[in-house]
Design a protein around this motif. Structure first.
Motif, PDB file in Angstrom:
ATOM      1  N   LYS A  25      53.918  70.854  35.763  1.00  0.00           N
ATOM      2  CA  LYS A  25      54.120  69.696  36.626  1.00  0.00           C
ATOM      3  C   LYS A  25      53.420  69.818  37.965  1.00  0.00           C
ATOM      4  O   LYS A  25      52.787  68.891  38.450  1.00  0.00           O
ATOM      5  N   SER A  26      53.517  70.956  38.546  1.00  0.00           N
ATOM      6  CA  SER A  26      52.981  71.109  39.891  1.00  0.00           C
ATOM      7  C   SER A  26      51.476  70.878  39.947  1.00  0.00           C
ATOM      8  O   SER A  26      50.913  70.692  40.996  1.00  0.00           O
ATOM      9  N   ALA A  27      50.856  70.879  38.786  1.00  0.00           N
ATOM     10  CA  ALA A  27      49.403  70.789  38.792  1.00  0.00           C
ATOM     11  C   ALA A  27      48.882  69.395  38.426  1.00  0.00           C
ATOM     12  O   ALA A  27      47.706  69.125  38.532  1.00  0.00           O
ATOM     13  N   SER A  28      49.745  68.527  38.022  1.00  0.00           N
ATOM     14  CA  SER A  28      49.258  67.277  37.436  1.00  0.00           C
ATOM     15  C   SER A  28      48.546  66.302  38.375  1.00  0.00           C
ATOM     16  O   SER A  28      47.671  65.574  37.924  1.00  0.00           O
ATOM     17  N   PRO A  29      48.832  66.228  39.637  1.00  0.00           N
ATOM     18  CA  PRO A  29      48.256  65.136  40.423  1.00  0.00           C
ATOM     19  C   PRO A  29      46.739  65.119  40.496  1.00  0.00           C
ATOM     20  O   PRO A  29      46.161  64.102  40.814  1.00  0.00           O
ATOM     21  N   LYS A  70      56.900  78.185  46.715  1.00  0.00           N
ATOM     22  CA  LYS A  70      56.636  76.854  46.137  1.00  0.00           C
ATOM     23  C   LYS A  70      55.980  75.947  47.173  1.00  0.00           C
ATOM     24  O   LYS A  70      55.042  75.192  46.847  1.00  0.00           O
ATOM     25  N   THR A  71      56.457  76.004  48.391  1.00  0.00           N
ATOM     26  CA  THR A  71      55.881  75.188  49.459  1.00  0.00           C
ATOM     27  C   THR A  71      54.416  75.555  49.671  1.00  0.00           C
ATOM     28  O   THR A  71      53.529  74.695  49.719  1.00  0.00           O
ATOM     29  N   GLY A  72      54.177  76.849  49.766  1.00  0.00           N
ATOM     30  CA  GLY A  72      52.810  77.328  49.974  1.00  0.00           C
ATOM     31  C   GLY A  72      51.902  76.916  48.826  1.00  0.00           C
ATOM     32  O   GLY A  72      50.746  76.545  49.009  1.00  0.00           O
ATOM     33  N   LYS A  73      52.458  76.974  47.644  1.00  0.00           N
ATOM     34  CA  LYS A  73      51.706  76.620  46.451  1.00  0.00           C
ATOM     35  C   LYS A  73      51.263  75.161  46.514  1.00  0.00           C
ATOM     36  O   LYS A  73      50.084  74.843  46.317  1.00  0.00           O
ATOM     37  N   ARG A  74      52.213  74.303  46.831  1.00  0.00           N
ATOM     38  CA  ARG A  74      51.891  72.879  46.901  1.00  0.00           C
ATOM     39  C   ARG A  74      50.861  72.610  47.985  1.00  0.00           C
ATOM     40  O   ARG A  74      49.939  71.829  47.808  1.00  0.00           O
TER      41      ARG A  74
END
Lengths: 597, 597
Positions: B173-177, B365-369
């Motif tokens: 999910k985190s990668a979809s945009p 997670k924040t850093g990842k985004r």
């Protein structure tokens, strides 16, 4: 192979019709041998054989031509018809064990060997010996491995075909009188045909040169009321290790050197002549390969049932005059001569001495003819031996004989294993392995070359060092490729020599077992009054003499074996250690060139 | 391979219809790649592609979904129709050079690379970059060699199929945009598709994770009136060796250790977690392989056109939890991390620091985004660089770029040669060679065993010595088989790492050449008033900045290369020398046991 046959056929036909038949019959054994090699030839050969058999049975059998070896041959013609018929049927019977692939299989399987198989046992005359003429072991590892034809493979003696008979032996007349003595033996020995030493299928034999190396000699020896006093005596004494030959007080060696090309028939025929110098007399004689071969055959005929006579290096068609080949042949002739000089019985024999010490061509020819007429050959060689020891009993004789059989068979396997492994290793060390080191070397040098184009400052030391490291690996490639000649070669040569020795034992054991068998059956003959009890006593005594001879020879064999293997493995390990040390040293040197960062 | 495709298809389909089309188009590159591997699969894939193309052209092209990377993507949709049509025809044209076998072939052949081939040159928008999505070099020596499947072969990173994506990356999910940003690039780059690093055909990429790593960024960078002031700055100074990155005053390494099996979803999914400890902070974080992979991709997207980011060790399906595999993967992750820590730009980057120093799951997670939304990626990374030096002229820029191209291509060849040779040598050293030494050892021991049955006295010393010599050869067999792990392994690993580096250069050079090409053509654009003379001046300045960056990176590369190769060849030679010394020593010891006769 076909050429071989044709040569035999044509070459012999010129002299005598009967001889021609003989050769035809002889092809029978070649036929069996071929089973394991080329079936096409076998097929062609078969035609000759069947044709030949018919001829010999209907016409040739009773001609009764005697040719100088009367003692050895006298029993032959009485049994020829039955023998050849037997052989014929044996050849057609598929029940016969095919011993082509293992010269040992026949007498190792059952206790009494292969002499009972498929043969009527009503008279000894129909029992073939496991005697000479057995140079037919078509399949042994050495030859098989050499047949891969890898150019870098260790070139065993059977690496090439062997069609230079006419060149190496272009003087057939001197050998003609004794055809029959050998031929008949071949024909009458279906069970023993496939045995033999390591010279292999490619060997073309002068089949006419083995008078008396046959079963008739056995009856002669075992049953003669009184043995003719032979001029020669081969003493057997009891030493610390048991029965032994008497070693001469002074030994000698013979240096084979100085190969020279000679020619005859106005240059039509060329040959290489070697100079042989005895270390005791320091006198020299010249001999061609064919003379060595003549000597080998004389020694085989004379001593072959008592002493293993290793075969000579093989003949070769192509490249006979190439330096490398001449060098290799000379090295092997040297090894063979040294081996013969080391043997107390062989080295003292008249034929051997005459070979080394003739003073002129005439003396050589006279000696040659004399040796060819020698009647103390085959089993009769035992008649020259009188062990200074009480007779052995039959149980002990048989046990000793079996023990020798087991040992020599096992050693033969061991030697062959080592040869196979060595052959494989030789190929790797001279083929793919150095190629790989070379590639590593090249890859390092390529990389250094690329690095030198970087335009970056201060890396020339590194690039120089990498280049040197690359060159070091190229040097290592050469070291690896050259090493087998320095160590493995000798290990291989020694093992190859021993394979030659061991290949003689099936015949030796065969002769002993044949004699033992006869003694075992002698009670029946005594009972039917075919022989007297005194005859039987003589037989036991003579078989005992044979057993002493076998032990004497085994003790000689063992002491040589221990010495040879100790020497050669030491040499191998020493050379290998030096080899690895040299590589390590080179690598350290390359390492020292790298800058420390 | 089919599974791979299906995974892509199904996995992505769940989220978005448009995404599904994207993946279908993406299979085009996979198809090309498959040409050199399995034609059956290619056939199946082909169906998808053609179907996919039709869909995207008729339906998908103008949907205009924007997803956060507006800067990088804004130029895309205007040119999508023409790009896809072009690609489609290019894919059908057999005139296109098939670069599948050599990622270098495209831009090494002609001076201006492959960007002119078969493409209309009326606008920059239709010119594909040699940019990302290049992980497709299906055929390089390393993978080819590994594909022999020899069990003893050096297990290169592409030795196994790679179907564990779902396990190693189970959080899509985190990668979809940002799907589109990468997809379009793939679709519009027929010439650049086959380039790439060493991860090979088996690599499944999260294709949606490369926003801006595409041509639109190039116009943005070269033509923007004024570059947005980025928060980050990457200084380039002029040192003794020319342009260089600024090295931080204190360096650090990161220790990858303590692999532990973890699981989630009530044990349904298992994974291995590694502990990463920074040597400067001595604090630890845990990461799974998929996190490394995420970092790799972020670094590739962000720095990949300026700095070669070597790929991670490959994924693997089977045996992921086997000790040996975990050890190997950890060793390679360690090497990769050390490599990244050593790089002055990468190690100081926010994404890298955050990877190592987050304090809890939330911060991670924040850093990842945040990292995924970073817009200073692709060509735009050069906008953060301001070399303290006068602009270079275009001739010099082009010469320097060509020199780098030549060097990296040549080194790539050299490294591959060494890897091929090393691979071959590895196989020999762990396969046939020790087997042969073992056979020699066994043969010697067999012989000694036979000798011991001779019944002859006084040979037990010899037999003991031969047995020991045999055992020594068995030991040598083990030494030989174990040695590559001690020396060749490191030589291979270093070369493999460098192959990874070098595989990144076609894209780097491609970006530079693309920029140079644009400057060359800018006069025409000035003449037709499409850009101003000031625009052109800006372009030259920015290409000059790129050239400084390239030189800075090359100087970093060279100094590392010199250090690495010096170290690893020294290690290799030292270990090799020790190896041969050990063997020599063992042989001398064996030799000393032989009796002197």
């Amino acid at each position: 192979m076909l050429t071989t046959l044709m040569n035999l056929y044509i070459g012999v036909h010129c002299y005598n019709n009967l001889v021609w038949y003989a050769v035809i019959v002889q092809t029978n054994s070649i036929c069996c041998r071929l089973k394991s090699s080329r079936s096409l030839h076998r097929f062609i050969v078969k035609g000759y054989i069947e044709f030949g058999f018919k001829k010999i049975i209907t016409e040739g059998a009773k001609d009764g031509i005697s040719c100088g070896n009367s003692l050895a041959d006298q029993a032959f013609f009485d049994s020829l018809s039955s023998n050849t018929a037997q052989t014929n049927s044996a050849a057609k019977s598929s029940n016969q064990p095919n011993n082509a692939s293992d010269p040992w299989s026949s007498w190792n399987v059952g206790k009494s060997g292969n002499w009972d198989n498929g043969n009527a046992v009503d008279s000894w005359a129909t029992k073939p010996e496991g005697a000479a003429g057995q140079r037919n072991s078509a399949s042994n590892n050495w030859e098989a491995a050499a047949a891969f034809g890898h150019p870098q493979a260790y070139q065993g003696p059977a690496a090439a075909d062997d069609d230079d008979w006419d060149d190496d032996w272009d003087d057939p007349k001197s050998a003609s009188p004794s055809y029959l003595g050998y031929k008949e033996t071949e024909a009458s020995e279906p069970g023993g045909l496939q045995r033999g030493n390591s010279r292999g299928a490619a060997m073309k034999l002068p089949l006419n040169k083995f008078p008396g190396f046959a079963k008739p000699g056995m009856e002669q020896y075992l049953l003669a009321k009184q043995l003719a006093k032979p001029k020669e005596k081969i003493p057997i004494i009891i030493g610390d290790y048991g029965p032994m030959w008497v070693y001469p007080t002074s030994t000698f060696d013979c240096v084979v050197a100085d190969p020279k090309k000679g020619s005859k028939m106005y240059g039509l025929k060329s040959y290489i002549e070697y100079q042989l110098t005895c270390t005791n007399t320091n006198r020299s004689v010249n001999h061609r390969y064919k003379h060595f071969d003549w000597l080998y055959e004389r020694l085989l005929v004379k001593f072959g049932l008592a002493i293993p006579i290793p075969s000579l290096p093989d003949k070769q068609v192509t490249g006979r005059f190439e330096e490398e080949f001449i060098k290799m042949r000379m090295e092997r002739l040297q090894a063979w001569m040294t081996r013969m000089c080391r043997h107390p019985v062989v080295s003292e024999s008249e034929v051997f001495q005459q070979f080394l010490n003739f003073r002129d061509e005439k003396e050589w020819k006279t000696g040659k003819r004399k040796a060819e007429k020698d009647e103390t050959v085959g089993v009769l060689i035992f008649s020259t031996m009188e062990p200074e020891a009480p007779d052995l009993d039959m149980v002990e004789i048989e046990q000793k004989c079996d023990a020798v059989g087991r040992f020599t068979k096992a050693m033969d396997d061991g030697v062959k294993e080592l040869l196979t492994v060595g052959q494989e290793h030789w190929k790797r060390c001279t083929g793919p392995l150095p190629k790989e080191y070379q590639k590593i070397g090249k890859a390092l040098q390529s990389l250094a070359l690329v690095f030198s184009t970087s335009g970056y400052q201060g890396e020339s030391d590194l690039n120089g060092a990498i280049t040197e490291a690359g060159k070091t690996y190229e040097e290592i490639a050469s070291l690896v490729a050259d090493q087998p000649k320095k160590d493995l070669h000798f290990l291989m040569e020694t093992n190859h020599e021993y394979k030659g020795f061991l290949g003689c034992f099936p015949d030796i054991i065969g002769a002993h077992k044949g004699a033992i068998e006869r003694v075992k059956e002698s009670d029946k003959l005594v009972a039917t009054s075919k022989i007297t009890p005194q005859d039987k006593q003589n037989m036991v005594k003579r078989v005992s003499t044979m057993a002493y001879a076998l032990q004497a020879e085994m003790n000689h064999f063992h002491s040589n074996r221990i010495y040879d293997y100790n020497s050669v493995i030491r040499l191998y390990l020493e050379q290998q250690a030096q080899f690895y040390e040299t590589i390590a040293q080179k690598l350290r040197q390359a390492l020292s060139r790298f800058p420390v960062m």
